[in-house]
Structures are given as C-alpha cells and as structure tokens.
Design a protein around this motif. Sequence first.
Motif, PDB file in Angstrom:
ATOM      1  N   THR A  56      -3.139  -8.859   0.008  1.00  0.00           N
ATOM      2  CA  THR A  56      -4.102  -8.770   1.109  1.00  0.00           C
ATOM      3  C   THR A  56      -5.316  -7.941   0.698  1.00  0.00           C
ATOM      4  O   THR A  56      -6.463  -8.316   0.933  1.00  0.00           O
ATOM      5  CB  THR A  56      -3.433  -8.121   2.345  1.00  0.00           C
ATOM      6  N   LEU A  57      -5.051  -6.787   0.070  1.00  0.00           N
ATOM      7  CA  LEU A  57      -6.141  -5.877  -0.299  1.00  0.00           C
ATOM      8  C   LEU A  57      -7.056  -6.489  -1.365  1.00  0.00           C
ATOM      9  O   LEU A  57      -8.233  -6.126  -1.463  1.00  0.00           O
ATOM     10  CB  LEU A  57      -5.571  -4.548  -0.814  1.00  0.00           C
ATOM     11  N   ALA A  88       4.044   1.078   8.520  1.00  0.00           N
ATOM     12  CA  ALA A  88       2.742   0.424   8.711  1.00  0.00           C
ATOM     13  C   ALA A  88       2.103   0.136   7.351  1.00  0.00           C
ATOM     14  O   ALA A  88       1.549  -0.947   7.115  1.00  0.00           O
ATOM     15  CB  ALA A  88       1.826   1.301   9.559  1.00  0.00           C
ATOM     16  N   LEU A  89       2.185   1.098   6.434  1.00  0.00           N
ATOM     17  CA  LEU A  89       1.557   0.941   5.113  1.00  0.00           C
ATOM     18  C   LEU A  89       2.320  -0.044   4.236  1.00  0.00           C
ATOM     19  O   LEU A  89       1.747  -0.689   3.353  1.00  0.00           O
ATOM     20  CB  LEU A  89       1.456   2.307   4.423  1.00  0.00           C
ATOM     21  N   LEU A 128       0.836  -1.199   0.000  1.00  0.00           N
ATOM     22  CA  LEU A 128       0.000   0.000   0.000  1.00  0.00           C
ATOM     23  C   LEU A 128       0.874   1.252   0.000  1.00  0.00           C
ATOM     24  O   LEU A 128       0.518   2.261  -0.625  1.00  0.00           O
ATOM     25  CB  LEU A 128      -0.934  -0.037   1.231  1.00  0.00           C
ATOM     26  N   ALA A 135       7.533   5.904  10.311  1.00  0.00           N
ATOM     27  CA  ALA A 135       6.717   4.950  11.079  1.00  0.00           C
ATOM     28  C   ALA A 135       5.416   4.651  10.341  1.00  0.00           C
ATOM     29  O   ALA A 135       4.988   3.487  10.238  1.00  0.00           O
ATOM     30  CB  ALA A 135       6.430   5.506  12.474  1.00  0.00           C
ATOM     31  N   VAL A 136       4.782   5.691   9.808  1.00  0.00           N
ATOM     32  CA  VAL A 136       3.525   5.493   9.077  1.00  0.00           C
ATOM     33  C   VAL A 136       3.795   4.705   7.795  1.00  0.00           C
ATOM     34  O   VAL A 136       3.065   3.772   7.445  1.00  0.00           O
ATOM     35  CB  VAL A 136       2.851   6.849   8.762  1.00  0.00           C
ATOM     36  N   ILE A 181       5.267   9.667   1.251  1.00  0.00           N
ATOM     37  CA  ILE A 181       4.325   9.690   2.363  1.00  0.00           C
ATOM     38  C   ILE A 181       4.799  10.705   3.402  1.00  0.00           C
ATOM     39  O   ILE A 181       5.895  10.582   3.949  1.00  0.00           O
ATOM     40  CB  ILE A 181       4.204   8.270   2.966  1.00  0.00           C
ATOM     41  N   VAL A 200       1.160  -3.759   4.457  1.00  0.00           N
ATOM     42  CA  VAL A 200      -0.102  -4.186   3.843  1.00  0.00           C
ATOM     43  C   VAL A 200       0.163  -4.407   2.355  1.00  0.00           C
ATOM     44  O   VAL A 200       0.533  -3.481   1.640  1.00  0.00           O
ATOM     45  CB  VAL A 200      -1.187  -3.092   4.003  1.00  0.00           C
TER      46      VAL A 200
END
Lengths: 146, 146
Positions: free
Chosen positions: B131-132, B123-124, B77, B119-120, B88, B127
């Motif tokens: 999975t999506l 997390a992205l 993602l 950090a964000v 990002i 994914v």
Amino acid sequence: MRLSSLTDYAVVLLSAAARHCGGLARMNATRLAEETGVPLPTAQKLVSRLAAAGLIDSTRGTGGGIRLSRPPATITLADIIEAVEGPIAMTACVDAGHHDCGIAGNCRVKPHWNAVNRAVRGALAGVTLATLAAEAAAPEMMKVEA
Amino acid sequence: MRLSSLTDYAVVLLSAAARHCGGLARMNATRLAEETGVPLPTAQKLVSRLAAAGLIDSTRGTGGGIRLSRPPATITLADIIEAVEGPIAMTACVDAGHHDCGIAGNCRVKPHWNAVNRAVRGALAGVTLATLAAEAAAPEMMKVEA
C-alpha cells in the motif's frame, strides 16, 4: 513513537479526576497533582491546555476547581493526545507549512500518511478515559503475588 | 507522537525497493539513496538494521545488493517501525528496566498501556508496504491541477 511526557501526565491526571465521582465533582488541581505525583507546575499547565480543548472545565475561587466536561466513557485517548499534542500524525510532513524532512518535496510515500494517521487515530479513539481510569492489576504485581 | 526520522526514511527506502520488481530484484543501496533523496550514510545504517530484522537481505560484491526478504504485501508498517525503533510502545514505562518517568512507581494508568500498544500495533499492522509503495496523487498536486 512515544507520546510526549506531557501527554502521558495528562492521561494520569484525567484518569485520577475520572476516579473521583466519575470526574463530575470539582477537584483541586493541587490535590490531583499530589495524588498522582505529577509536578504541580506541569499539572497547572495541563489544566490550561485541557480546558482550552474543552475536556475539562476549570473555575477559580471558593468552591472552584476542575472537573471533566463530559463523562469519562465519552472522552477518548485520541481526544487527550490531540488536546496536548495537536492532530495525531506519524510524520511532520502532513502539517501544513511545517517541513523538517529533507526529502518532503520529492517523497512518494507522503500521500499515504493521512490514511495511516486515520487508522492510528481510530485505534486511539477506541480507548476511553473510563477504561484508562479503571483499576487493573499490573502484570508485574501478579507475577510477584503468584 | 511522531515516528523517528530514521523510521520515516526506512519506509521511504523500502517503498522504493518495493516499486522495483516488487522488491524481489537486487538493488544497489547507493541507487536507492539517490532515487529517494535519503542521505547515503542513513541508507547504509538502515540497510544494516532492516537486514538484522529480517525485512531485507543484503549481499556484498558483484551481483550483490539488497532486496526485500518477502513480498511487500506481507511486510507491514508495524514490522518496519519495530525493525527500526523496537517494540511499539506509547510510553517508556512498559520497557523492562527503562524508567524515565518520575511517577512510574505509583502510576495507576500503567497497567493499561499494553492494551493501548496492542491496539495501535493492530492499526499499523493493517498497513502493508504494498500500500505504502503504491502510486497515489498527492492532495496538493490535485489542487494545483484542478
């Protein structure tokens, strides 16, 4: 994928509050606005919102002012974002009753966003106000000085 | 703190592509648009952007179409968001030469945003498109059926 400028200013104000005696001394909102450069009407709006969310307490009158409701190490960036913007959500379709996406009714990705939102929230919950309030040398300043 | 609707549509389109033979068979952009409900001009704009970012390859003419450049389990993602929105970043102030914040010059929080963004992004990046693209029962559907 930006925070709203209001949230950005909330982080700036709370960090400034945290630097004054760990945020536990009462501070004047006007002084915090002056110190940070956040416009006073914005600071006042944020004081209401952050107090409503329980992150600060605010009292009027002589000896009044604002202070953090708890120590900066226990307030996270996720808490601050949610206080200003509401629940952390990458897409509008997970809000109950709020659909501004033309394909939400037929979207096969939608069931996955809650897990994504939880992962992003987890990352943001790992960043505390104590960290955000700590002094750090800006990379640009380091370059100039080198 | 929302993704742009263009990014949201990119996830929808790539997930649909991934469901067809793991995204490795060539697909017609018009068919993908019809299948997902993404407006065709938006789908075409996204095909250009996702191809430029190297997430899909796109060929014209007979036997042409689009397909994922690599397996869905290796596209995250974070990759998709960056392909559509650029790096990002939670705040505009970390972009070189782009300052629409009135206090950026005097901001003591600014040095911390790069760590937050990492950090964000982490997390992205956890994914994947696999999975999506997986089928999942929507919570609302489960409630109706229960």
